[in-house]
Design a protein around this motif. Structure first.
Motif, PDB file in Angstrom:
ATOM      1  N   GLU A 189       0.955  -1.089   0.237  1.00 40.99           N
ATOM      2  CA  GLU A 189       0.046   0.104  -0.191  1.00 40.99           C
ATOM      3  C   GLU A 189       0.860   1.350  -0.106  1.00 40.99           C
ATOM      4  N   GLU A 190       2.013   1.254   0.715  1.00 37.80           N
ATOM      5  CA  GLU A 190       2.653   2.353   0.865  1.00 37.80           C
ATOM      6  C   GLU A 190       3.463   2.603  -0.373  1.00 37.80           C
ATOM      7  N   ALA A 191       3.941   1.557  -0.913  1.00 37.58           N
ATOM      8  CA  ALA A 191       4.412   1.607  -2.544  1.00 37.58           C
ATOM      9  C   ALA A 191       3.805   2.286  -3.292  1.00 37.58           C
ATOM     10  N   ALA A 192       2.475   1.896  -3.289  1.00 41.35           N
ATOM     11  CA  ALA A 192       1.339   2.476  -4.356  1.00 41.35           C
ATOM     12  C   ALA A 192       1.275   3.955  -4.229  1.00 41.35           C
ATOM     13  N   VAL A 193       0.882   4.410  -2.813  1.00 40.23           N
ATOM     14  CA  VAL A 193       0.820   5.535  -2.339  1.00 40.23           C
ATOM     15  C   VAL A 193       1.971   6.454  -2.798  1.00 40.23           C
ATOM     16  N   ALA A 194       3.140   5.903  -2.552  1.00 38.20           N
ATOM     17  CA  ALA A 194       4.270   6.777  -2.846  1.00 38.20           C
ATOM     18  C   ALA A 194       4.430   7.116  -4.298  1.00 38.20           C
ATOM     19  N   ARG A 195       3.765   6.116  -5.237  1.00 40.40           N
ATOM     20  CA  ARG A 195       3.845   6.461  -6.733  1.00 40.40           C
ATOM     21  C   ARG A 195       2.535   7.100  -7.273  1.00 40.40           C
ATOM     22  N   GLY A 196       1.608   7.495  -6.277  1.00 36.95           N
ATOM     23  CA  GLY A 196       0.751   8.600  -6.658  1.00 36.95           C
ATOM     24  C   GLY A 196      -0.726   7.865  -6.534  1.00 36.95           C
ATOM     25  N   LEU A 197      -0.946   6.781  -6.357  1.00 40.33           N
ATOM     26  CA  LEU A 197      -2.436   6.188  -6.217  1.00 40.33           C
ATOM     27  C   LEU A 197      -2.850   6.802  -4.751  1.00 40.33           C
ATOM     28  N   PRO A 198      -4.267   7.132  -4.757  1.00 33.97           N
ATOM     29  CA  PRO A 198      -4.843   7.571  -3.518  1.00 33.97           C
ATOM     30  C   PRO A 198      -4.885   6.217  -2.505  1.00 33.97           C
ATOM     31  N   ARG A 199      -4.861   6.555  -1.239  1.00 39.44           N
ATOM     32  CA  ARG A 199      -4.630   5.612  -0.445  1.00 39.44           C
ATOM     33  C   ARG A 199      -5.780   4.550  -0.521  1.00 39.44           C
ATOM     34  N   GLU A 200      -7.002   5.045  -0.400  1.00 37.81           N
ATOM     35  CA  GLU A 200      -8.118   4.142  -0.637  1.00 37.81           C
ATOM     36  C   GLU A 200      -8.056   3.086  -1.865  1.00 37.81           C
ATOM     37  N   GLN A 201      -7.717   3.602  -2.964  1.00 37.25           N
ATOM     38  CA  GLN A 201      -7.761   2.650  -3.981  1.00 37.25           C
ATOM     39  C   GLN A 201      -6.525   1.925  -3.848  1.00 37.25           C
ATOM     40  N   ALA A 202      -5.459   2.287  -3.363  1.00 32.76           N
ATOM     41  CA  ALA A 202      -4.243   1.478  -3.197  1.00 32.76           C
ATOM     42  C   ALA A 202      -4.602   0.403  -2.199  1.00 32.76           C
ATOM     43  N   ARG A 203      -5.218   0.707  -1.360  1.00 39.65           N
ATOM     44  CA  ARG A 203      -5.565  -0.459  -0.108  1.00 39.65           C
ATOM     45  C   ARG A 203      -6.500  -1.456  -0.911  1.00 39.65           C
ATOM     46  N   LEU A 204      -7.479  -0.906  -1.600  1.00 39.03           N
ATOM     47  CA  LEU A 204      -8.370  -1.902  -2.367  1.00 39.03           C
ATOM     48  C   LEU A 204      -7.728  -2.704  -3.323  1.00 39.03           C
ATOM     49  N   LEU A 205      -6.866  -2.185  -3.970  1.00 35.93           N
ATOM     50  CA  LEU A 205      -5.873  -2.902  -4.937  1.00 35.93           C
ATOM     51  C   LEU A 205      -5.024  -4.138  -4.366  1.00 35.93           C
ATOM     52  N   VAL A 206      -4.460  -3.520  -3.030  1.00 34.64           N
ATOM     53  CA  VAL A 206      -3.799  -4.623  -2.451  1.00 34.64           C
ATOM     54  C   VAL A 206      -4.445  -5.860  -1.722  1.00 34.64           C
TER      55      VAL A 206
END
Ligand SMILES: NC(=O)c1ccc[n+]([C@@H]2O[C@H](COP(=O)([O-])OP(=O)(O)OC[C@H]3O[C@@H](n4cnc5c(N)ncnc54)[C@H](OP(=O)(O)O)[C@@H]3O)[C@@H](O)[C@H]2O)c1
Length: 275
Positions: A189-206
């Motif tokens: 999730e942190e890696a996704a957020v660091a690369r620009g994804l909104p946290r909620e979307q990052a979490r759902l993807l993970v």
């Protein structure tokens, strides 16, 4: 045949989850009893599931075919010693779900030479997606193995181990394992957020990716290694990530982490054993 009468000693999270699964699966609520010192807890269990509740452990086990010990490990010595007189001359199946408490300690505290199954459930049992390892003593009959399985299946899957020492390894895999996957989810999730994804979307993807991978691994005939190879094309994106894991020594790191958990489980077993 009438279903066995099961009494849970301790009506907390794990008992509530197992009782919910049992009742939903057709176990008659009037054949289930629960003891707990907290009136609110008893009231909740009685109104939600229609089970019989009590605060008197000894009286509750008097007509039980199965006694499920579902109190915290630190309370097991005191609770078992208190129950011992009520078991004298009787041989109900004792099922312990207390993490880390060894068969020998349970038998000694209960002054009991009857059938005992020691279980190690994991936290996803609270949402009926757990897995529990069971270990029987040599007094447990085939029918009693089936009964113990039915109870723990209310929380998910079950396996039997034939050497109690393996329970420490089980603790290092399925017992502590949910946290390993949570940790990886956090890092992704942190890696996704660091690369620009909104946290909620990052979490759902993970989370959906973890769930999908676990479901594929469960449903496929292929082992996880083959599934991994099937989605890894040479020179592709997945290969780039997996090469990075290998370069960082992932397999060795996981092996050491599991070893550390299993070692700690053995130490805690010594401490809880009261010897
Ligand atoms: N939760 C998990 O994910 C998990 C995973 C693996 C194994 N386990 C094992 O499952 C067991 C239960 O865990 P849990 O999470 O369900 O704990 P919990 O929610 O604390 O439940 C234990 C219950 O026992 C009650 N209790 C305390 N003293 C008692 C007594 N003398 N007689 C009868 N009941 C008594 C407690 O009441 P009070 O709250 O009023 O004290 C509480 O309601 C533990 O041994 C644990 O190691 C749990």
């Amino acid at each position: 045949m009438e279903r066995e009468r099961i009494v849970f000693i301790g009506g907390g999270n794990m008992a509530r989850s197992l009782i919910g699964g049992l009742v939903a699966g057709g176990w008659p609520a009037e054949r289930i009893g629960v003891t707990d010192p907290t009136p609110d807890q008893r009231e909740r269990l009685a109104s939600r599931f229609g089970v019989t509740t009590s605060e008197d452990n000894r009286a509750a086990v008097a007509d039980a075919d199965v006694v499920v010990l579902a109190v915290k490990p630190q309370l097991m010595e005191q609770v078992c010693q208190d129950l011992a007189p009520a078991l004298a001359g009787r041989q109900p199946l004792i099922v312990s779900i207390a993490a880390g408490v060894r068969m020998e300690a349970i038998a000694r505290w209960l002054s009991y030479d009857g059938p005992i199954v020691r279980c190690m459930p994991n936290t996803p049992s609270l949402v009926q997606a757990g897995i529990t390892a069971l270990f029987p003593n040599d007094r447990v009959s085939g029918d009693q193995r089936s009964t113990a399985e039915s109870i723990l299946r209310a929380g998910g899957s079950v396996i039997w181990v034939d050497d109690e020492k393996l329970m420490d390894t089980v603790t290092g895999i399925s017992g502590s394992g949910p946290a390993y996957f949570f940790r990886i989810m956090e890092a992704m999730e942190e890696a996704a957020v660091a690369r620009g994804l909104p946290r909620e979307q990052a979490r759902l993807l993970v989370i959906e990716t973890a769930f999908g991978a676990a479901r594929m691994a469960l449903e496929s005939e292929d082992d996880p290694g083959t599934l991994r190879q099937n989605v890894t094309s040479k020179g592709g994106t997945t290969a780039a990530a997996l090469d990075t894991f290998e370069a960082g020594g992932l397999a060795d790191l996981v092996d050491r982490a599991v070893g550390a958990a299993a070692e700690r489980a053995a130490e805690l077993g010594d401490q809880l054993g009261g010897k």
